[in-house]
Enzyme design. Structure first.
Site, PDB file in Angstrom:
ATOM      1  N   ARG A 130      90.518   4.045  10.395  1.00 23.62           N
ATOM      2  CA  ARG A 130      91.221   4.589  11.577  1.00 23.62           C
ATOM      3  C   ARG A 130      91.500   6.083  11.462  1.00 23.62           C
ATOM      4  NH1 ARG A 130      93.628  -0.472  11.239  1.00 23.62           N
ATOM      5  NH2 ARG A 130      92.927  -1.821  12.928  1.00 23.62           N
ATOM      6  N   LYS A 152      86.452  17.876  19.029  1.00 27.27           N
ATOM      7  CA  LYS A 152      85.558  16.928  19.714  1.00 27.27           C
ATOM      8  C   LYS A 152      84.514  16.454  18.711  1.00 27.27           C
ATOM      9  CE  LYS A 152      85.610  18.146  24.597  1.00 27.27           C
ATOM     10  NZ  LYS A 152      84.825  18.655  25.731  1.00 27.27           N
ATOM     11  N   GLU A 194      75.466  30.339  23.116  1.00 25.99           N
ATOM     12  CA  GLU A 194      76.758  29.654  23.251  1.00 25.99           C
ATOM     13  C   GLU A 194      77.891  30.693  23.232  1.00 25.99           C
ATOM     14  OE1 GLU A 194      78.283  26.069  24.084  1.00 25.99           O
ATOM     15  OE2 GLU A 194      76.818  25.558  22.562  1.00 25.99           O
ATOM     16  N   LYS A 243      88.722  29.966  21.821  1.00 21.75           N
ATOM     17  CA  LYS A 243      88.600  28.508  21.952  1.00 21.75           C
ATOM     18  C   LYS A 243      89.930  27.841  21.579  1.00 21.75           C
ATOM     19  CE  LYS A 243      86.089  24.346  21.162  1.00 21.75           C
ATOM     20  NZ  LYS A 243      84.903  23.627  20.792  1.00 21.75           N
ATOM     21  N   GLU A 253      91.371  17.458  26.870  1.00 27.09           N
ATOM     22  CA  GLU A 253      90.666  17.664  28.140  1.00 27.09           C
ATOM     23  C   GLU A 253      91.216  16.705  29.210  1.00 27.09           C
ATOM     24  OE1 GLU A 253      86.465  18.663  27.653  1.00 27.09           O
ATOM     25  OE2 GLU A 253      86.087  17.711  29.572  1.00 27.09           O
ATOM     26  N   ARG A 263      90.605  22.745  29.442  1.00 28.98           N
ATOM     27  CA  ARG A 263      89.507  22.635  28.468  1.00 28.98           C
ATOM     28  C   ARG A 263      88.155  22.456  29.154  1.00 28.98           C
ATOM     29  NH1 ARG A 263      89.373  19.833  22.490  1.00 28.98           N
ATOM     30  NH2 ARG A 263      87.251  20.506  22.030  1.00 28.98           N
ATOM     31  N   ASN A 267      83.043  23.750  29.215  1.00 31.49           N
ATOM     32  CA  ASN A 267      81.762  23.116  29.534  1.00 31.49           C
ATOM     33  C   ASN A 267      80.907  23.988  30.459  1.00 31.49           C
ATOM     34  OD1 ASN A 267      82.547  20.913  28.033  1.00 31.49           O
ATOM     35  ND2 ASN A 267      83.521  19.914  29.785  1.00 31.49           N
ATOM     36  N   HIS A 270      77.163  23.667  30.658  1.00 31.69           N
ATOM     37  CA  HIS A 270      76.786  22.427  29.973  1.00 31.69           C
ATOM     38  C   HIS A 270      76.278  21.326  30.901  1.00 31.69           C
ATOM     39  CE1 HIS A 270      78.275  24.374  26.478  1.00 31.69           C
ATOM     40  NE2 HIS A 270      78.023  23.329  25.712  1.00 31.69           N
ATOM     41  N   HIS A 274      73.068  19.664  29.336  1.00 31.73           N
ATOM     42  CA  HIS A 274      72.979  18.265  28.879  1.00 31.73           C
ATOM     43  C   HIS A 274      71.867  17.522  29.619  1.00 31.73           C
ATOM     44  CE1 HIS A 274      77.338  18.168  27.119  1.00 31.73           C
ATOM     45  NE2 HIS A 274      76.500  18.881  26.402  1.00 31.73           N
ATOM     46  N   HIS A 287      70.177  23.126  21.313  1.00 29.57           N
ATOM     47  CA  HIS A 287      71.337  22.945  22.193  1.00 29.57           C
ATOM     48  C   HIS A 287      71.751  24.283  22.846  1.00 29.57           C
ATOM     49  CE1 HIS A 287      75.064  21.573  23.889  1.00 29.57           C
ATOM     50  NE2 HIS A 287      75.727  22.494  23.217  1.00 29.57           N
TER      51      HIS A 287
HETATM   52  P1  NAD Z   1      72.072  21.710  14.301  1.00 30.67           P
HETATM   53  O1  NAD Z   1      73.252  21.101  13.709  1.00 30.67           O
HETATM   54  O2  NAD Z   1      70.946  20.833  14.677  1.00 30.67           O
HETATM   55  O3  NAD Z   1      71.557  22.860  13.323  1.00 30.67           O
HETATM   56  C1  NAD Z   1      70.409  23.578  13.674  1.00 30.67           C
HETATM   57  C2  NAD Z   1      69.381  23.634  12.538  1.00 30.67           C
HETATM   58  O4  NAD Z   1      69.786  24.595  11.580  1.00 30.67           O
HETATM   59  C3  NAD Z   1      69.195  22.344  11.798  1.00 30.67           C
HETATM   60  O5  NAD Z   1      67.820  22.174  11.512  1.00 30.67           O
HETATM   61  C4  NAD Z   1      69.967  22.566  10.501  1.00 30.67           C
HETATM   62  O6  NAD Z   1      69.471  21.783   9.433  1.00 30.67           O
HETATM   63  C5  NAD Z   1      69.735  24.017  10.273  1.00 30.67           C
HETATM   64  N1  NAD Z   1      70.749  24.740   9.512  1.00 30.67           N
HETATM   65  C6  NAD Z   1      72.083  24.617   9.630  1.00 30.67           C
HETATM   66  N2  NAD Z   1      72.686  25.556   8.897  1.00 30.67           N
HETATM   67  C7  NAD Z   1      71.727  26.267   8.265  1.00 30.67           C
HETATM   68  C8  NAD Z   1      71.729  27.365   7.386  1.00 30.67           C
HETATM   69  N3  NAD Z   1      72.859  28.004   7.037  1.00 30.67           N
HETATM   70  N4  NAD Z   1      70.542  27.822   6.920  1.00 30.67           N
HETATM   71  C9  NAD Z   1      69.384  27.242   7.310  1.00 30.67           C
HETATM   72  N5  NAD Z   1      69.312  26.215   8.171  1.00 30.67           N
HETATM   73  C10 NAD Z   1      70.485  25.734   8.649  1.00 30.67           C
HETATM   74  O7  NAD Z   1      72.452  22.534  15.644  1.00 30.67           O
HETATM   75  P2  NAD Z   1      73.722  23.371  16.069  1.00 30.67           P
HETATM   76  O8  NAD Z   1      73.220  24.334  17.051  1.00 30.67           O
HETATM   77  O9  NAD Z   1      74.490  23.867  14.920  1.00 30.67           O
HETATM   78  O10 NAD Z   1      74.651  22.297  16.800  1.00 30.67           O
HETATM   79  C11 NAD Z   1      74.280  21.697  17.999  1.00 30.67           C
HETATM   80  C12 NAD Z   1      75.134  20.482  18.209  1.00 30.67           C
HETATM   81  O11 NAD Z   1      76.499  20.855  18.343  1.00 30.67           O
HETATM   82  C13 NAD Z   1      74.792  19.698  19.469  1.00 30.67           C
HETATM   83  O12 NAD Z   1      74.697  18.350  19.146  1.00 30.67           O
HETATM   84  C14 NAD Z   1      75.973  19.936  20.381  1.00 30.67           C
HETATM   85  O13 NAD Z   1      76.200  18.877  21.261  1.00 30.67           O
HETATM   86  C15 NAD Z   1      77.082  20.098  19.391  1.00 30.67           C
HETATM   87  N6  NAD Z   1      78.245  20.822  19.909  1.00 30.67           N
HETATM   88  C16 NAD Z   1      79.463  20.233  19.747  1.00 30.67           C
HETATM   89  C17 NAD Z   1      80.599  20.907  20.175  1.00 30.67           C
HETATM   90  C18 NAD Z   1      81.946  20.289  19.924  1.00 30.67           C
HETATM   91  O14 NAD Z   1      82.935  20.803  20.447  1.00 30.67           O
HETATM   92  N7  NAD Z   1      82.030  19.233  19.144  1.00 30.67           N
HETATM   93  C19 NAD Z   1      80.500  22.167  20.775  1.00 30.67           C
HETATM   94  C20 NAD Z   1      79.233  22.735  20.913  1.00 30.67           C
HETATM   95  C21 NAD Z   1      78.109  22.050  20.460  1.00 30.67           C
HETATM   96  N1  GLY Z   2      82.437  22.603  23.530  1.00 29.44           N
HETATM   97  C1  GLY Z   2      83.335  22.113  24.544  1.00 29.44           C
HETATM   98  C2  GLY Z   2      84.665  21.730  24.003  1.00 29.44           C
HETATM   99  O1  GLY Z   2      84.924  21.828  22.823  1.00 29.44           O
HETATM  100  O2  GLY Z   2      85.497  21.294  24.760  1.00 29.44           O
END
Ligand code: NAD
Ligand code: GLY
Length: 389
Positions: A130, A152, A194, A243, A253, A263, A267, A270, A274, A287
């Site tokens: 949990r 999130k 982003e 943020k 949100e 919040r 988006n 987005h 998406h 992304h």
């Molecule tokens: P990712 O996690 O896929 O990383 C991108 C690539 O970079 C991967 O191949 C990874 O292995 C590589 N990598 C990571 N760090 C590295 C480093 N230092 N050196 C070399 N390679 C490295 O992509 P991302 O852009 O980091 O994240 C995208 C994700 O984040 C999406 O799923 C999106 O929905 C999510 N997201 C979530 C939130 C949230 O609030 N939770 C906000 C924005 C995005």
């Molecule tokens: N990336 C959108 C949020 O964190 O709400």
């Protein structure tokens, strides 16, 4: 650069002790153990490091050694690399590992990677027993400025992106800009798209900070020089502060919150992003690239609906294009994108709240039920085609 700037983020959720630090600087991985010990206290005996092979191969040893020096035993688990692995199945495997590794309520899950690792590991951490404490060590620019902060977590599924998830705030975030040196240039651009999104909804100041990051990156693509790292550390800190401000006041949100500081404004860009990701099965666009398209499209809608002055839109579009090339999306099926949008619509009760702009730093949430008929359809068809000119 060895100096690190520490900022404290106050995220208040009733019933949770949810104030945590986000530490941003250079050369921080080596002090992971001390930071975890200081932030989580003496209870923590074990840590499960969730990562992928690529990132762990580069930085796993430094993190594990540092944990061991602080008296915390570490076990690691690798998930697949890429958006298509951000699934319930992966989360289930992580939870299985947390059980096998004996991670107790006082222990920690450490997400070492980009947003995919952070979202999936965070989701698993929120479910195991949990909820166990989560340490985010974001290793992409996107994860540093956005996904590691705010709580999130989630996974994708056949019916949509991030529609299964939880809110689970981290106990601490360690953003070490020196790891950006190994990031693929496309991933760096993805993070910058982003960042432009944040700038657009925050205001001209953050957009100008983002422009500085774009400029220094074009001269030093690997973010290796001390001055470049300093610009990035400062920029990331500014983004995180923005943020944090939004998340603090609307951590979950709230459904009814539609103000310009709710919040939901995070988006921005987005809705289309998406849909594009779902329509291309999470395999074609990064992304942040999808968000880059989403920002341009939301800006175009804001112009067509006469919400925003044309010069603000021109300025914003210019910043997006300065980041670098976006993969064209003219070959992505129009109907597939529309279907993904209407999926989204169904899951949100029949209409989509678009985040649009009345100007830079002036986001507004508008339901598409108030748009003149055919607005999205026509703008979408034009937009997809326009990306191949
Ligand atoms: P990712 O996690 O896929 O990383 C991108 C690539 O970079 C991967 O191949 C990874 O292995 C590589 N990598 C990571 N760090 C590295 C480093 N230092 N050196 C070399 N390679 C490295 O992509 P991302 O852009 O980091 O994240 C995208 C994700 O984040 C999406 O799923 C999106 O929905 C999510 N997201 C979530 C939130 C949230 O609030 N939770 C906000 C924005 C995005
Ligand atoms: N990336 C959108 C949020 O964190 O709400």
């Amino acid at each position: 650069m060895t100096r690190s700037e520490t900022i404290k983020v106050g995220v208040r959720i009733p019933g949770e002790a949810a104030e945590y630090q986000i530490i941003c600087g250079s050369g921080l991985l080596e002090s992971t153990g001390d930071v975890v010990r200081t932030s989580l206290g003496e209870d923590v005996r074990r840590a499960a490091v969730i990562s992928n092979r690529k990132v762990f191969g580069l930085y796993g040893e430094a993190v594990e050694l540092s944990l061991k020096r602080a008296g915390i035993s570490a076990a690691s688990f690798m998930i697949g690399d890429g958006e298509r692995f951000k699934t319930l199945r992966t989360a289930e495997k992580i939870i299985g590992f947390l059980n096998t590794a004996g991670i107790k309520r006082g222990d920690a899950v450490i997400a070492l990677g980009g947003g995919v690792v952070g979202d999936a590991a965070g989701f698993a951490a929120s479910l195991h027993l949990r909820g166990v404490r989560l340490v985010q060590i974001p290793t992409t620019l996107l994860a540093m400025i956005d996904s590691s902060v705010g709580g999130k977590t989630g996974v994708n599924s056949s019916f949509g992106k991030n529609l299964i998830g939880t809110f689970h705030q981290p106990a601490v975030v360690i953003a070490d800009v020196s790891v950006l040196a190994t990031l693929d240039p496309r991933e760096m651009s993805s993070g910058l798209f982003e960042a432009v999104k944040h700038g657009a909804i925050s205001g001209e100041r953050l957009l100008r900070t983002t422009e500085k990051m774009i400029d220094v990156r074009s001269r030093d693509p690997k973010v290796e020089a001390a001055e470049t790292r300093a610009v990035f550390a400062k920029g990331i800190t500014e983004h995180v502060k923005f943020k944090a401000l939004i998340v603090r006041d609307d951590a979950r949100e709230a459904i009814g919150a539609t103000g310009s500081r709710s919040r939901k404004i995070l988006n921005f860009g987005h809705t289309l992003a998406h849909a594009l990701e779902l329509a291309t099965n999470y395999r074609y666009l990064k992304h942040g690239e999808a968000v880059g398209h989403g920002v341009l499209f939301a800006a175009e809608l804001s112009k067509r609906l006469e919400l925003s002055p044309a010069d603000s839109i021109k300025f914003l579009n210019g910043v997006v294009h300065r980041v670098g090339g976006l993969p064209t999306v003219d070959k992505v099926g129009f109907e597939a994108v529309l279907a993904a949008l209407s999926n989204d619509k169904k899951s949100r009760g029949g209409s989509i709240d678009w985040v649009l702009l009345e100007g830079i730093g002036r986001p507004v949430i508008v339901s598409d039920s108030s748009f003149p008929g055919g607005t999205v359809r026509k703008a979408l068809r034009d937009y997809l085609r326009s990306t191949n000119r």
